[in-house]
Scaffold this motif. Structure first.
Motif, PDB file in Angstrom:
ATOM      1  N   LYS A  99      -2.954   2.421  18.896  1.00 51.95           N
ATOM      2  CA  LYS A  99      -2.949   1.199  18.095  1.00 51.95           C
ATOM      3  C   LYS A  99      -4.354   0.783  17.674  1.00 51.95           C
ATOM      4  O   LYS A  99      -4.548   0.248  16.574  1.00 51.95           O
ATOM      5  CB  LYS A  99      -2.297   0.050  18.865  1.00 51.95           C
ATOM      6  N   LEU A 100      -5.341   1.013  18.543  1.00 50.84           N
ATOM      7  CA  LEU A 100      -6.715   0.633  18.191  1.00 50.84           C
ATOM      8  C   LEU A 100      -7.206   1.444  16.996  1.00 50.84           C
ATOM      9  O   LEU A 100      -7.913   0.931  16.129  1.00 50.84           O
ATOM     10  CB  LEU A 100      -7.639   0.819  19.391  1.00 50.84           C
ATOM     11  N   THR A 101      -6.832   2.724  16.961  1.00 52.20           N
ATOM     12  CA  THR A 101      -7.152   3.544  15.796  1.00 52.20           C
ATOM     13  C   THR A 101      -6.387   3.041  14.577  1.00 52.20           C
ATOM     14  O   THR A 101      -6.933   2.953  13.467  1.00 52.20           O
ATOM     15  CB  THR A 101      -6.805   5.015  16.064  1.00 52.20           C
ATOM     16  N   HIS A 102      -5.116   2.736  14.769  1.00 52.86           N
ATOM     17  CA  HIS A 102      -4.280   2.228  13.686  1.00 52.86           C
ATOM     18  C   HIS A 102      -4.888   0.987  13.051  1.00 52.86           C
ATOM     19  O   HIS A 102      -4.907   0.836  11.818  1.00 52.86           O
ATOM     20  CB  HIS A 102      -2.879   1.923  14.232  1.00 52.86           C
ATOM     21  N   ASP A 103      -5.403   0.087  13.868  1.00 57.08           N
ATOM     22  CA  ASP A 103      -5.972  -1.157  13.354  1.00 57.08           C
ATOM     23  C   ASP A 103      -7.177  -0.879  12.456  1.00 57.08           C
ATOM     24  O   ASP A 103      -7.376  -1.550  11.430  1.00 57.08           O
ATOM     25  CB  ASP A 103      -6.385  -2.065  14.508  1.00 57.08           C
ATOM     26  N   VAL A 104      -7.996   0.086  12.835  1.00 53.50           N
ATOM     27  CA  VAL A 104      -9.156   0.434  12.016  1.00 53.50           C
ATOM     28  C   VAL A 104      -8.710   1.149  10.744  1.00 53.50           C
ATOM     29  O   VAL A 104      -9.245   0.921   9.653  1.00 53.50           O
ATOM     30  CB  VAL A 104     -10.142   1.314  12.816  1.00 53.50           C
ATOM     31  N   ARG A 105      -7.717   2.027  10.862  1.00 52.60           N
ATOM     32  CA  ARG A 105      -7.244   2.794   9.701  1.00 52.60           C
ATOM     33  C   ARG A 105      -6.685   1.881   8.620  1.00 52.60           C
ATOM     34  O   ARG A 105      -6.799   2.178   7.429  1.00 52.60           O
ATOM     35  CB  ARG A 105      -6.212   3.819  10.152  1.00 52.60           C
ATOM     36  N   LYS A 106      -6.079   0.755   9.010  1.00 50.96           N
ATOM     37  CA  LYS A 106      -5.582  -0.195   8.021  1.00 50.96           C
ATOM     38  C   LYS A 106      -6.721  -0.740   7.156  1.00 50.96           C
ATOM     39  O   LYS A 106      -6.541  -0.985   5.966  1.00 50.96           O
ATOM     40  CB  LYS A 106      -4.874  -1.369   8.720  1.00 50.96           C
ATOM     41  N   LYS A 107      -7.888  -0.914   7.783  1.00 48.77           N
ATOM     42  CA  LYS A 107      -9.030  -1.479   7.060  1.00 48.77           C
ATOM     43  C   LYS A 107      -9.786  -0.426   6.266  1.00 48.77           C
ATOM     44  O   LYS A 107     -10.282  -0.693   5.174  1.00 48.77           O
ATOM     45  CB  LYS A 107      -9.976  -2.157   8.059  1.00 48.77           C
ATOM     46  N   ILE A 108      -9.914   0.799   6.849  1.00 49.26           N
ATOM     47  CA  ILE A 108     -10.719   1.856   6.201  1.00 49.26           C
ATOM     48  C   ILE A 108      -9.906   3.150   6.175  1.00 49.26           C
ATOM     49  O   ILE A 108     -10.185   4.088   6.941  1.00 49.26           O
ATOM     50  CB  ILE A 108     -12.062   2.068   6.940  1.00 49.26           C
ATOM     51  N   PRO A 109      -8.901   3.248   5.321  1.00 55.88           N
ATOM     52  CA  PRO A 109      -8.059   4.450   5.311  1.00 55.88           C
ATOM     53  C   PRO A 109      -8.809   5.721   4.957  1.00 55.88           C
ATOM     54  O   PRO A 109      -8.419   6.810   5.373  1.00 55.88           O
ATOM     55  CB  PRO A 109      -6.984   4.128   4.262  1.00 55.88           C
ATOM     56  N   SER A 110      -9.922   5.593   4.206  1.00 57.74           N
ATOM     57  CA  SER A 110     -10.660   6.790   3.788  1.00 57.74           C
ATOM     58  C   SER A 110     -11.309   7.520   4.963  1.00 57.74           C
ATOM     59  O   SER A 110     -11.686   8.690   4.832  1.00 57.74           O
ATOM     60  CB  SER A 110     -11.736   6.423   2.766  1.00 57.74           C
ATOM     61  N   MET A 153       0.856  -1.192   0.000  1.00 63.91           N
ATOM     62  CA  MET A 153       0.000   0.000   0.000  1.00 63.91           C
ATOM     63  C   MET A 153       0.888   1.237   0.000  1.00 63.91           C
ATOM     64  O   MET A 153       1.765   1.371   0.834  1.00 63.91           O
ATOM     65  CB  MET A 153      -0.906   0.013   1.232  1.00 63.91           C
ATOM     66  N   SER A 154       0.659   2.142  -0.932  1.00 62.05           N
ATOM     67  CA  SER A 154       1.460   3.352  -1.003  1.00 62.05           C
ATOM     68  C   SER A 154       1.084   4.299   0.113  1.00 62.05           C
ATOM     69  O   SER A 154      -0.001   4.210   0.681  1.00 62.05           O
ATOM     70  CB  SER A 154       1.265   4.042  -2.365  1.00 62.05           C
ATOM     71  N   ALA A 155       1.977   5.234   0.401  1.00 63.30           N
ATOM     72  CA  ALA A 155       1.722   6.186   1.481  1.00 63.30           C
ATOM     73  C   ALA A 155       0.560   7.086   1.157  1.00 63.30           C
ATOM     74  O   ALA A 155      -0.154   7.557   2.033  1.00 63.30           O
ATOM     75  CB  ALA A 155       2.978   6.997   1.753  1.00 63.30           C
ATOM     76  N   LYS A 156       0.355   7.351  -0.137  1.00 68.69           N
ATOM     77  CA  LYS A 156      -0.736   8.247  -0.544  1.00 68.69           C
ATOM     78  C   LYS A 156      -1.762   7.470  -1.341  1.00 68.69           C
ATOM     79  O   LYS A 156      -1.449   6.863  -2.366  1.00 68.69           O
ATOM     80  CB  LYS A 156      -0.177   9.400  -1.376  1.00 68.69           C
ATOM     81  N   GLN A 157      -2.992   7.478  -0.875  1.00 68.56           N
ATOM     82  CA  GLN A 157      -4.067   6.772  -1.550  1.00 68.56           C
ATOM     83  C   GLN A 157      -4.598   7.625  -2.699  1.00 68.56           C
ATOM     84  O   GLN A 157      -4.914   8.793  -2.524  1.00 68.56           O
ATOM     85  CB  GLN A 157      -5.217   6.480  -0.567  1.00 68.56           C
ATOM     86  N   SER A 158      -4.710   7.043  -3.896  1.00 68.03           N
ATOM     87  CA  SER A 158      -5.294   7.780  -5.017  1.00 68.03           C
ATOM     88  C   SER A 158      -6.780   7.527  -5.061  1.00 68.03           C
ATOM     89  O   SER A 158      -7.239   6.399  -4.858  1.00 68.03           O
ATOM     90  CB  SER A 158      -4.654   7.336  -6.334  1.00 68.03           C
ATOM     91  N   GLU A 159      -7.561   8.586  -5.305  1.00 72.69           N
ATOM     92  CA  GLU A 159      -9.016   8.466  -5.341  1.00 72.69           C
ATOM     93  C   GLU A 159      -9.469   7.939  -6.695  1.00 72.69           C
ATOM     94  O   GLU A 159      -8.855   8.231  -7.723  1.00 72.69           O
ATOM     95  CB  GLU A 159      -9.654   9.838  -5.108  1.00 72.69           C
ATOM     96  N   PRO A 160     -10.550   7.167  -6.734  1.00 73.49           N
ATOM     97  CA  PRO A 160     -11.136   6.786  -8.009  1.00 73.49           C
ATOM     98  C   PRO A 160     -11.562   8.024  -8.793  1.00 73.49           C
ATOM     99  O   PRO A 160     -11.849   9.066  -8.212  1.00 73.49           O
ATOM    100  CB  PRO A 160     -12.363   5.944  -7.601  1.00 73.49           C
ATOM    101  N   ALA A 161     -11.598   7.889 -10.112  1.00 75.48           N
ATOM    102  CA  ALA A 161     -11.917   9.041 -10.959  1.00 75.48           C
ATOM    103  C   ALA A 161     -13.299   9.597 -10.686  1.00 75.48           C
ATOM    104  O   ALA A 161     -13.541  10.791 -10.842  1.00 75.48           O
ATOM    105  CB  ALA A 161     -11.795   8.641 -12.432  1.00 75.48           C
ATOM    106  N   ASP A 162     -14.241   8.727 -10.265  1.00 69.43           N
ATOM    107  CA  ASP A 162     -15.612   9.188 -10.038  1.00 69.43           C
ATOM    108  C   ASP A 162     -15.896   9.470  -8.569  1.00 69.43           C
ATOM    109  O   ASP A 162     -17.052   9.650  -8.178  1.00 69.43           O
ATOM    110  CB  ASP A 162     -16.618   8.170 -10.577  1.00 69.43           C
ATOM    111  N   ALA A 163     -14.834   9.527  -7.721  1.00 69.46           N
ATOM    112  CA  ALA A 163     -15.045   9.832  -6.313  1.00 69.46           C
ATOM    113  C   ALA A 163     -15.665  11.214  -6.167  1.00 69.46           C
ATOM    114  O   ALA A 163     -15.263  12.166  -6.824  1.00 69.46           O
ATOM    115  CB  ALA A 163     -13.721   9.772  -5.547  1.00 69.46           C
ATOM    116  N   GLY A 164     -16.679  11.315  -5.317  1.00 67.13           N
ATOM    117  CA  GLY A 164     -17.343  12.594  -5.113  1.00 67.13           C
ATOM    118  C   GLY A 164     -18.427  12.884  -6.133  1.00 67.13           C
ATOM    119  O   GLY A 164     -19.008  13.976  -6.112  1.00 67.13           O
ATOM    120  N   LYS A 165     -18.726  11.916  -7.022  1.00 66.88           N
ATOM    121  CA  LYS A 165     -19.756  12.115  -8.044  1.00 66.88           C
ATOM    122  C   LYS A 165     -20.821  11.027  -7.930  1.00 66.88           C
ATOM    123  O   LYS A 165     -20.550   9.914  -7.475  1.00 66.88           O
ATOM    124  CB  LYS A 165     -19.141  12.077  -9.446  1.00 66.88           C
ATOM    125  N   ILE A 166     -22.029  11.373  -8.354  1.00 65.34           N
ATOM    126  CA  ILE A 166     -23.112  10.407  -8.433  1.00 65.34           C
ATOM    127  C   ILE A 166     -23.272  10.019  -9.895  1.00 65.34           C
ATOM    128  O   ILE A 166     -23.684  10.829 -10.728  1.00 65.34           O
ATOM    129  CB  ILE A 166     -24.423  10.992  -7.862  1.00 65.34           C
TER     130      ILE A 166
END
Length: 426
Positions: free
Chosen positions: A267-278, A1-14
């Motif tokens: 660490k408890l926050t870290h564990d959740v962030r691994k699963k849902i970085p957004s 997993m890269s340090a910076k997550q790239s957003e999908p092209a349609d993120a923020g759109k319906i």
């Protein structure tokens, strides 16, 4: 997993598929992966919750007092159901897991617009609470400030350890597209309806303090309020919540939990962030932190387009239940409550709570009082509007007969609500 997550092209759109993906999820019971703030009802948990919104009613806070009530012991305040919910959904088969994969609303800002509650049975000390949740309904609409919006009604249905349904809540959430034109007139209109409070005068603070001084005197408590003595058109004694401070928000979270964010630090926050970085966008230091910090961190609130941090809809909901439970007394039962949030309530604002009796009915052996309730902010605007049904004891017929849920198990309750939503929006 890269340090910076790239957003999908349609993120923020319906897009065309967004509504279809949402509709596929309707009625599917979703397992609850997280642990809620309370597993078991205790006097401490109940008291901490109530103190977090300024309620010291001994029925909810003092077991010695409550043992002499009609309930025979401490019961929780209505909104306490927000803090409980062990998973009641069995593992999903692969075909349903596939429908739930990914988030169709990724990148959209979702805001609570309305919440509807029903309470059928009290939660008492040592009770546990289990939940099933599902998307009840969804539809596409035009956004208030341009673009498209998705309306979604999320349902949470709860039972006790004996399998008896105790409560349900159905929330309307609106997910908006990101604005593509931040300098247009709609953005200017948005700024005008959301402004931070000005400093308070000594006279204003004295008026607020006087209302707090009167609060214990208006709490009905152990003296029954009988249905026969209620008059249509009578008003409830007003209450106040504010000025809303960061300290109040901290105390609220101590009793309510964090709901969205992980219920633990480091660490408890870290564990959740691994699963849902957004859920953890970076702060001004480049450190991932909860998206929920818009409620207490000014720079992040501004990044999202608000002038400053703001309260939770859940706070105003329990404030209004406080108004009603003070009025109805220990022997009453708050059965139904629905509230719409019309204005943001920023830190520093003050909310005045009001209520009026609009109707009273005798139905199925229950003695109903119907209320309109609302919050008025410092500018004199109604920030939240609600209505409720309270059951009161009768001089002639005796104590309150608790209401019956429309189904006797949580799965059937979910399907009942889906059918009701489809009928309402046919």
């Amino acid at each position: 997993m890269s340090a910076k997550q790239s957003e999908p092209a349609d993120a923020g759109k319906i897009t065309d598929s967004t509504l279809h993906r949402m509709q596929e999820r309707v009625g599917i019971e979703v397992p609850e992966p997280r642990r809620y703030h309370n597993d078991v009802v205790t006097q401490d948990g109940s008291r901490h919750f109530c103190w977090g919104y300024g309620d010291d009613n001994p029925l909810y806070c003092d077991a010695n007092y409550a043992k002499d009530s009609r309930w025979g012991g401490l019961i929780t305040a209505p909104g306490f159901t927000y803090t409980m919910g062990e998973n009641d959904v069995p593992p999903l088969p692969p075909e349903l897991k596939k429908k739930l994969k990914g988030d169709p609303l990724s990148g959209l800002g979702a805001y609570q617009a309305e919440m509807t509650f029903e309470w059928w049975k009290p939660l008492k000390e040592e009770d546990r609470c289990y939940l099933r949740k599902a998307l009840v309904g969804t539809r596409l609409t035009e956004g208030r400030f341009g673009g498209k919006s998705i309306h979604e009604v999320r349902g949470i249905f709860q039972r006790n350890q004996d399998g008896e349904p105790v409560a349900a809540r159905r929330g309307l959430f609106i997910a908006n597209e990101r604005s593509q034109d931040k300098g247009d007139q709609k953005q200017e209109k948005k700024k005008k309806i959301m402004s931070l409070p000005e400093p308070y005068s000594d006279e204003e603070l004295a008026e607020i303090d006087a209302c707090y001084e009167a609060e214990n005197d208006i709490r009905r408590g152990a003296s029954p309020r009988y249905w026969e003595d209620v008059t249509v058109g009578e008003t409830l004694p007003k209450m106040v919540k504010g000025p809303l401070k960061l300290t109040d928000l901290i105390l609220w979270h101590m009793g309510w939990g964090l709901q969205i964010s992980p219920p633990g630090a480091f660490k408890l926050t870290h564990d959740v962030r691994k699963k849902i970085p957004s859920l953890f966008p970076k702060d001004h230091l480049g450190v991932p932190d909860t998206v929920q910090r818009c409620h207490w961190q000014e720079d992040w609130a501004k990044e999202l387009g608000f002038p400053g941090p703001y309260d939770y809809g859940g706070q105003r909901e329990v404030w209004l239940t406080h108004l009603m439970t003070n009025w109805m007394g220990d022997d009453g039962w708050l059965w139904k409550f629905s509230v719409q949030h019309r204005k943001f309530n920023f830190l520093g604002d003050t909310s005045w709570l009001h209520g009026e009796v609009t109707d009273k009915q005798e139905r199925d052996g229950r003695f109903e009082v119907h209320l309109d309730v609302w919050c008025v902010n410092r500018a004199g605007e109604k920030s939240s509007l609600g209505n409720a049904v309270i059951l009161l004891p009768s001089k002639e017929h005796g104590e309150v007969l608790l209401p019956q849920p429309p189904a006797d198990n949580l799965t059937d309750l979910i399907q009942f609500e889906v059918a009701k939503y489809n009928q309402e929006h046919a």
